[in-house]
Structures are given as structure tokens and as C-alpha cells.
Design a protein around this motif. Structure first.
Motif, PDB file in Angstrom:
ATOM      1  N   GLN A   1      42.502  27.307  48.094  1.00 51.04           N
ATOM      2  CA  GLN A   1      43.743  27.067  47.367  1.00 51.04           C
ATOM      3  C   GLN A   1      43.486  26.943  45.868  1.00 51.04           C
ATOM      4  N   ASP A   2      42.341  26.356  45.496  1.00 53.34           N
ATOM      5  CA  ASP A   2      41.981  26.277  44.078  1.00 53.34           C
ATOM      6  C   ASP A   2      41.796  27.676  43.498  1.00 53.34           C
ATOM      7  N   VAL A   3      41.130  28.530  44.263  1.00 55.61           N
ATOM      8  CA  VAL A   3      40.902  29.897  43.788  1.00 55.61           C
ATOM      9  C   VAL A   3      42.230  30.635  43.666  1.00 55.61           C
ATOM     10  N   ALA A   4      43.065  30.532  44.685  1.00 54.63           N
ATOM     11  CA  ALA A   4      44.367  31.207  44.653  1.00 54.63           C
ATOM     12  C   ALA A   4      45.224  30.717  43.488  1.00 54.63           C
ATOM     13  N   ASN A   5      45.231  29.410  43.266  1.00 51.12           N
ATOM     14  CA  ASN A   5      46.023  28.861  42.162  1.00 51.12           C
ATOM     15  C   ASN A   5      45.501  29.343  40.808  1.00 51.12           C
ATOM     16  N   ASN A   6      44.182  29.416  40.676  1.00 56.33           N
ATOM     17  CA  ASN A   6      43.597  29.911  39.428  1.00 56.33           C
ATOM     18  C   ASN A   6      43.956  31.364  39.182  1.00 56.33           C
ATOM     19  N   ILE A   7      43.817  32.207  40.195  1.00 59.32           N
ATOM     20  CA  ILE A   7      44.094  33.632  40.008  1.00 59.32           C
ATOM     21  C   ILE A   7      45.567  33.856  39.697  1.00 59.32           C
ATOM     22  N   THR A   8      46.445  33.136  40.375  1.00 57.85           N
ATOM     23  CA  THR A   8      47.876  33.251  40.088  1.00 57.85           C
ATOM     24  C   THR A   8      48.166  32.853  38.648  1.00 57.85           C
ATOM     25  N   ARG A   9      47.540  31.788  38.197  1.00 60.97           N
ATOM     26  CA  ARG A   9      47.704  31.345  36.810  1.00 60.97           C
ATOM     27  C   ARG A   9      47.142  32.380  35.832  1.00 60.97           C
ATOM     28  N   ASP A  10      46.006  32.971  36.181  1.00 65.28           N
ATOM     29  CA  ASP A  10      45.383  33.967  35.311  1.00 65.28           C
ATOM     30  C   ASP A  10      46.246  35.219  35.173  1.00 65.28           C
ATOM     31  N   LEU A  11      46.911  35.600  36.249  1.00 70.59           N
ATOM     32  CA  LEU A  11      47.769  36.783  36.199  1.00 70.59           C
ATOM     33  C   LEU A  11      48.948  36.592  35.251  1.00 70.59           C
ATOM     34  N   ALA A  12      49.319  35.344  35.010  1.00 70.76           N
ATOM     35  CA  ALA A  12      50.407  35.041  34.076  1.00 70.76           C
ATOM     36  C   ALA A  12      49.894  34.743  32.671  1.00 70.76           C
ATOM     37  N   SER A  13      48.578  34.829  32.490  1.00 65.83           N
ATOM     38  CA  SER A  13      47.957  34.448  31.231  1.00 65.83           C
ATOM     39  C   SER A  13      48.013  35.578  30.206  1.00 65.83           C
ATOM     40  N   SER A  14      48.008  35.205  28.937  1.00 62.36           N
ATOM     41  CA  SER A  14      47.934  36.189  27.855  1.00 62.36           C
ATOM     42  C   SER A  14      46.494  36.441  27.424  1.00 62.36           C
ATOM     43  N   CYS A  15      45.545  35.857  28.129  1.00 58.17           N
ATOM     44  CA  CYS A  15      44.129  36.032  27.801  1.00 58.17           C
ATOM     45  C   CYS A  15      43.742  37.504  27.874  1.00 58.17           C
ATOM     46  N   THR A  16      42.879  37.943  26.967  1.00 60.94           N
ATOM     47  CA  THR A  16      42.414  39.330  26.984  1.00 60.94           C
ATOM     48  C   THR A  16      41.670  39.668  28.264  1.00 60.94           C
ATOM     49  N   CYS A  17      41.160  38.650  28.952  1.00 63.30           N
ATOM     50  CA  CYS A  17      40.390  38.897  30.170  1.00 63.30           C
ATOM     51  C   CYS A  17      41.213  38.688  31.434  1.00 63.30           C
ATOM     52  N   SER A  18      42.536  38.599  31.302  1.00 61.25           N
ATOM     53  CA  SER A  18      43.384  38.507  32.495  1.00 61.25           C
ATOM     54  C   SER A  18      43.273  39.785  33.310  1.00 61.25           C
ATOM     55  N   PRO A  19      43.186  39.668  34.638  1.00 61.18           N
ATOM     56  CA  PRO A  19      43.068  40.881  35.458  1.00 61.18           C
ATOM     57  C   PRO A  19      44.336  41.715  35.503  1.00 61.18           C
TER      58      PRO A  19
ATOM     59  N   PHE B   1      36.168  41.714  38.767  1.00 58.90           N
ATOM     60  CA  PHE B   1      36.040  40.261  38.608  1.00 58.90           C
ATOM     61  C   PHE B   1      35.067  39.901  37.497  1.00 58.90           C
ATOM     62  N   ILE B   2      34.052  40.730  37.280  1.00 60.82           N
ATOM     63  CA  ILE B   2      33.054  40.398  36.273  1.00 60.82           C
ATOM     64  C   ILE B   2      33.718  40.332  34.898  1.00 60.82           C
ATOM     65  N   ASP B   3      33.548  39.223  34.213  1.00 55.74           N
ATOM     66  CA  ASP B   3      34.116  38.967  32.891  1.00 55.74           C
ATOM     67  C   ASP B   3      35.638  38.891  32.885  1.00 55.74           C
ATOM     68  N   SER B   4      36.232  38.708  34.058  1.00 55.67           N
ATOM     69  CA  SER B   4      37.658  38.430  34.150  1.00 55.67           C
ATOM     70  C   SER B   4      37.839  36.934  34.339  1.00 55.67           C
ATOM     71  N   ASP B   5      38.946  36.359  33.847  1.00 60.47           N
ATOM     72  CA  ASP B   5      39.139  34.924  34.056  1.00 60.47           C
ATOM     73  C   ASP B   5      39.398  34.599  35.524  1.00 60.47           C
ATOM     74  N   ALA B   6      39.696  35.607  36.343  1.00 62.51           N
ATOM     75  CA  ALA B   6      39.827  35.377  37.779  1.00 62.51           C
ATOM     76  C   ALA B   6      38.495  34.995  38.417  1.00 62.51           C
ATOM     77  N   ASN B   7      37.402  35.254  37.722  1.00 61.02           N
ATOM     78  CA  ASN B   7      36.065  34.938  38.229  1.00 61.02           C
ATOM     79  C   ASN B   7      35.641  33.516  37.902  1.00 61.02           C
ATOM     80  N   TRP B   8      36.390  32.865  37.006  1.00 57.01           N
ATOM     81  CA  TRP B   8      36.051  31.517  36.534  1.00 57.01           C
ATOM     82  C   TRP B   8      37.076  30.531  37.078  1.00 57.01           C
ATOM     83  N   ILE B   9      36.646  29.689  37.997  1.00 56.57           N
ATOM     84  CA  ILE B   9      37.567  28.797  38.697  1.00 56.57           C
ATOM     85  C   ILE B   9      37.524  27.400  38.064  1.00 56.57           C
ATOM     86  N   ALA B  10      38.651  27.007  37.509  1.00 57.53           N
ATOM     87  CA  ALA B  10      38.764  25.702  36.853  1.00 57.53           C
ATOM     88  C   ALA B  10      39.356  24.676  37.814  1.00 57.53           C
TER      89      ALA B  10
END
Length: 564
Positions: free
Chosen positions: A161-179, A214-223
Motif C-alpha cells: 500500500q505504501d508503494v501504491a500510494n507513492n506511485i499514485t502520488r508520483d503520477l500527479a507530480s510535476s517532478c521531471t522524473c515522474s513516470p 523505474f530507474i531514476d523515476s520517482d516511482a522507484n523511490w518509496i517515501a
């Protein structure tokens, strides 16, 4: 970490592998055209950015037994020096979803958060916090299995669930490394869980390249989003909590990050270092001087030839694998490059061979596509590519009634010198050029504003589908692209979607030919920086070269050691 085994390439089954800026010193060099000096170019600091991983031959992964290493902390303490213009800038903190500099900070992010997957030697996908992955539904669903018992550095459990929540958040992110800029056609829902230790991603079409992305994507980094919620975003940005090999002691934004070994790290005996510190220096010269003074043991991504040569006399200097060609991005949505003739003039006026010979002593190989010798599907020469032809460039400029161009780039040595050289070359064709250099944060703002005309950037990755790969610079979904062409998108999506390497190579070759036919942006040379480090330091990404996804290779810090 554990490495993956190559499978049979079918879209079913279980397992792991897809084979998958700163100003510098006042050192100067004379740029000449036709034997006459026409400009004096200042060398700057070290270069940046993004691509990579192994050869697609498997669709699933299975982890092998983790290697046994020396006792944790036996590797001592190490200081890594980072260039202020690229890796050394994290003005918005290190929360994966709000760190606008994204993959430029890969060393810091990897050390704090670890990775679901890593890219190892020769392009092997390595199961890190993930224990494997598999494809279902004809390749439209990928299941990522997690190791059991994972914990964040504060002791909180890490589950699916932590991973899923992170990836969902990353998909909404403006970060250059968003997937979101490279993941095509996400289904609804896009991210689900299957028990406590499995996460599923759902696409509308087969997407074979997904694990590579995933490499160098924020989806690879779980906060630890629970900690973020309790601490608040402002606090979490400077004291982030992950499950990587190290935890934060202190963070002075864009100046210094102090880490210590994470005793809760999943892999026994790791990390090898007890302490890891990142310090920011102004440029390549400052980085080298700090190494000589004993103020650090590693300097990442050096790109000044004289400093690289001098450093090699006292330290180890290892050139990374070349995966990221420099290209001239042209904004085809606005004048002058919404006119194909103007784009063709740039192709004909650009002499890549002369630039490489004059500025870099022939060190970097030329290329006409977004692929490089160190990556997958390399194609040096592209059918229909418009090569240097000064007389044709002059004729087109005359036909256009003149051509004026604003040319920008990231403020690093290779890019700074190359833009000035390009301006000198284009002047011979009658093209009037204004140049500008930006550090990473304002460079991102230029792209997001959409008013830029031309940018000298890198456009390539170990796998063209990953990192700062071709879609990042030429795909309609990316805010860092100057091209919005559905036909090109279809070629790129097809190449990323298929599990057949031969078909992928064919599709990418077709995409390179399509870019050339439409004169969407010329490619120059395949650049790769040097890692400079003390002779008693060793580890993957330093003493063992690794392919890059975002220009510069990842350092696998959990395996780095320094002999006393």
C-alpha cells in the motif's frame, strides 16, 4: 542487492530481468572555423543528467540469494562532491514527488530511499526492495513483488500500500522524473495492490519497457508518507524518511547532506559504509581541488577534459558508458521552427564532427540518432539524415529572408562550449544566434514556459524508453519535448510496448528515420562524463562502470566501500 536472470521473453511467468551546472574555471580554449579563431570558450564544471538499462529479453524476474558481505559499516566514511549546477542542486528538498530537480539528485535519492529495482553492470536489472516482477494480461499488467519485512529507517513497515500510494502520488507530480511522461495509456485504476507484498500497474496496451522506466523515476523511490503526514511537507523535505541504505542526519539544501547507515536496511551486511556525506562544489576545478585537499573522496560526472586528464594522474578516473547523445531540440510549436525549412537550415549549418574534433579531441563518437554505443539498439547512421552542408544552409536562410535563433542549454562545460561553437558555425550560414546558459532549476522553468526556441540537451538512455530517453525529448506527453506528433508517438509506444528485441530495434530505427525526415532536431555526439575517486574507493558506478538512464550512471551506494 541481488541480480536477475534472463528469461525467455514471453509475456507471462515469474522472475527478474530485462536485459536491459555550474560555471568552471577560467581555463579557456580557442574555437576556430577554417583555421581562424572566432571565439574564446570558457570551460565550465561537470555535466548532467539522465538513461538506461539492460537488454529486453525477459518478462519476469526471480531473485537469487543475496550476496554475503563484510559487516555493515566496515567500509568507513566517505564524502562525495557534487557539482552545484546539476547533481548538487536540490532547492525544494528531497521528497520524491516535490523534488523538482528529480533524477539529477539520483545519488542522494538512492542513498535515502533505496530502489525497487536497480541497474547493474552490463544492463542487468537488479531486484532491490522488490523481489521480482511478472506480466499478466498479455503484457498490459505488471505485478511487482516486494520483499517481506521491509521497514523504513524509522521502523515503520513498508508494504504494497505504501508503494501504491507513492506511485499514485508520483503520477500527479510535476517532478521531471515522474513516470507520467513515459508511461503511455494507463488504465483505470492505474495502480492496485494484491495483498501486502504485491503491487500491480495497469496499462491499456502491452508495455514491456515498464520495469526499465523505474530507474531514476520517482516511482522507484518509496517515501514514508505516514511520516510525511505527521511531520508536514516542509519538515519532510529536509528530513525525508525512506527505506534505503542510509538515513538523514542533517540536510542543508543545495549545500550538504549528511547520512549515516540505516540499521533497518533489508540486506544483511549492508551498506558497507558507516557514514556518507554529499558536499556541493562550484564546478569541476573546485571538485578536483577539494579531492587534492582531502576534503572528499569522490567527484561525480567530471566533464572538463583538462581536469579529467590531470585528475587521472592522482586518482582513479573512469569514463561512464556513453548512452546519452547531445541533440538540438527545436520547438516545432512556435516560430521559427514551426517552419520545416528553418529546421533544415539548422541541420545543414551544424558540423558535429568539427565540434568534437576542435573542442574534445575526438573523444566522443558521432551519432545521428537518440542511441549511443553504451545503450540498446545503437544506430549511428540514419537513412535520410541531413548532414552538414554550408551552401544549402546559406540558401535556405536566404530563402527565409534571414533566421534568428535563441539557443539555450544547461550551464555545464560540454554544453556551454558546444552552444558557443554552434553559434559560430551558424553565423557562417547567416543565422543570428543568441545563447543562454541555465542551471537546472531555471532550465526546467524555460521548458515549462513553452516559449523556448532551441535547446542543446541530451536525448538518450540505456533503454530509449527510459529516463531521458527519446520520448522525454520528442514525445507529445513530455513537457520537455519540442515535438507533438501522433505518428512519432505511435512508433515510440510500439517500440516500448513489444517484448521482441528485434521488433523494438526496428521501431526505434523507424522513429529515428522519421525524426530525420521531418527535421525535428539534429543529433551531435554521444557524451559520457568521468567519475573521479580516490584509489582506495570501490563500488558499482565508480570502479565498475554502469550504464546510465539519465546521462550519468547511478552509484549503488550500499556496495561502495573505502579502504582504511
Amino acid at each position: 542487492m541481488v541480480t536477475s536472470n534472463i528469461g525467455d521473453g514471453r509475456p507471462t511467468g515469474r522472475g527478474t530481468d530485462l536485459s536491459h551546472d555550474s560555471r568552471s574555471t577560467s581555463l579557456a580554449r580557442r574555437w576556430s572555423i577554417g583555421g581562424r579563431a572566432s571565439a574564446r570558450l570558457a570551460l565550465a564544471a561537470s555535466l548532467a543528467a539522465v538513461a538506461a538499462f539492460g537488454a529486453f529479453s525477459s518478462t519476469a524476474s526471480s531473485a537469487s540469494t543475496a550476496k554475503v558481505a563484510a559487516a555493515a559499516g566496515s567500509g568507513g566514511s566517505l564524502t562525495d562532491l557534487l557539482n552545484a549546477g546539476y547533481e548538487g542542486a536540490w532547492p525544494t528538498g528531497l521528497d520524491p514527488s516535490t523534488n523538482t530537480n528529480g533524477a539529477a539528485n539520483q545519488s542522494l535519492m538512492n542513498a535515502i530511499y533505496g530502489n525497487l529495482f536497480e541497474l547493474g553492470p552490463k544492463g542487468k536489472i537488479i531486484d532491490d526492495m522488490a523481489s521480482g516482477y511478472s506480466f499478466q494480461d498479455g503484457g498490459k499488467t505488471v505485478t511487482i513483488d516486494l520483499r517481506t519485512g521491509l521497514k523504513f529507517s524509522n521502523g515503520d513497515p513498508l508494504t504494497s500500500q505504501d508503494v501504491a500510494n507513492n506511485i499514485t502520488r508520483d503520477l500527479a507530480s510535476s517532478c521531471t522524473c515522474s513516470p507520467k511522461s513515459v508511461w503511455p495509456g494507463l488504465a483505470t485504476p492505474a495502480v492496485t495492490t494484491a495483498g501486502d507484498y504485491a503491487v500491480q500497474l495497469h496499462f491499456n496496451a502491452p508495455y514491456a519497457a515498464v520495469i526499465h522506466t523505474f530507474i531514476d523515476s520517482d516511482a522507484n523511490w518509496i517515501a514514508d508518507l505516514t511520516a510525511l503526514q505527521s511531520e508536514g511537507e516542509n519538515t519532510f523535505q529536509t528530513t525525508p524518511i525512506g527505506a534505503g541504505p542510509f538515513e538523514v542526519v542533517s540536510d542543508t539544501l543545495s549545500q550538504e547532506l549528511v547520512l549515516k547507515r540505516n540499521p533497518s536496511y533489508w540486506q544483511a551486511g549492508h551498506p558497507l559504509l558507516q557514514n556518507l556525506t554529499f558536499k556541493v562544489v562550484a564546478n569541476d576545478e573546485a571538485g578536483y581541488e577539494a579531492l587534492v585537499a582531502g576534503q572528499g573522496q569522490v567527484y561525480e560526472d567530471a566533464s572538463t577534459p583538462q581536469i579529467e586528464a590531470e585528475a587521472a594522474k592522482k586518482f582513479n578516473a573512469v569514463q561512464e558508458a556513453s548512452t546519452s547523445p547531445y541533440d538540438l531540440q527545436l520547438n516545432t510549436s512556435i516560430p521559427p521552427f514551426n517552419n520545416k525549412l528553418a529546421r533544415e537550415a539548422i541541420y545543414y549549418a551544424t558540423n558535429s564532427k568539427q565540434i568534437v574534433q576542435k573542442l574534445f579531441g575526438g573523444k566522443y563518437p558521432l551519432t545521428q540518432s537518440f542511441t549511443s554505443p553504451g545503450g540498446l539498439f545503437y544506430e549511428q547512421n540514419v537513412p535520410g539524415y541531413l548532414g552538414y552542408n554550408l551552401s544549402k544552409a546559406k540558401a535556405i536562410v536566404k530563402q527565409l529572408g534571414g533566421l534568428t535563433v535563441n539557443l539555450g542549454t544547461i550551464d555545464v562545460p560540454v554544453a556551454d562550449e558546444s552552444t558557443l561553437a554552434l553559434a559560430a558555425q551558424w553565423k557562417q550560414a547567416g543565422i543570428q544566434t543568441t545563447t543562454a546558459q541555465y542551471t537546472l532549476f531555471p532550465l526546467i522553468a524555460q521548458f515549462q514556459g513553452g516559449k523556448w526556441q532551441a535547446m542543446l540537451q541530451t536525448a538518450g538512455s540505456w533503454d530509449p524508453a527510459a529516463g531521458v530517453g527519446v520520448a522525454f525529448r520528442f514525445g507529445s506527453m513530455s513537457p520537455f519535448s519540442g515535438v507533438h506528433d501522433p505518428a512519432l508517438d505511435a512508433l515510440l509506444n510500439s517500440a516500448a510496448g513489444t517484448f521482441n528485441n528485434k521488433a523494438r530495434k526496428t521501431d526505434y530505427a523507424a522513429a529515428a528515420a522519421y525524426i530525420a525526415k521531418n527535421a525535428d532536431g539534429p543529433f551531435l555526439f554521444s557524451w559520457a562524463p568521468d567519475q573521479i575517486f580516490a584509489k582506495n574507493v570501490s563500488g558499482p558506478g565508480l570502479s565498475t562502470p554502469l550504464p546510465a538512464v539519465v546521462v550519468s550512471a547511478n552509484v549503488l551506494w550500499e556496495d561502495v566501500t573505502i579502504k582504511k
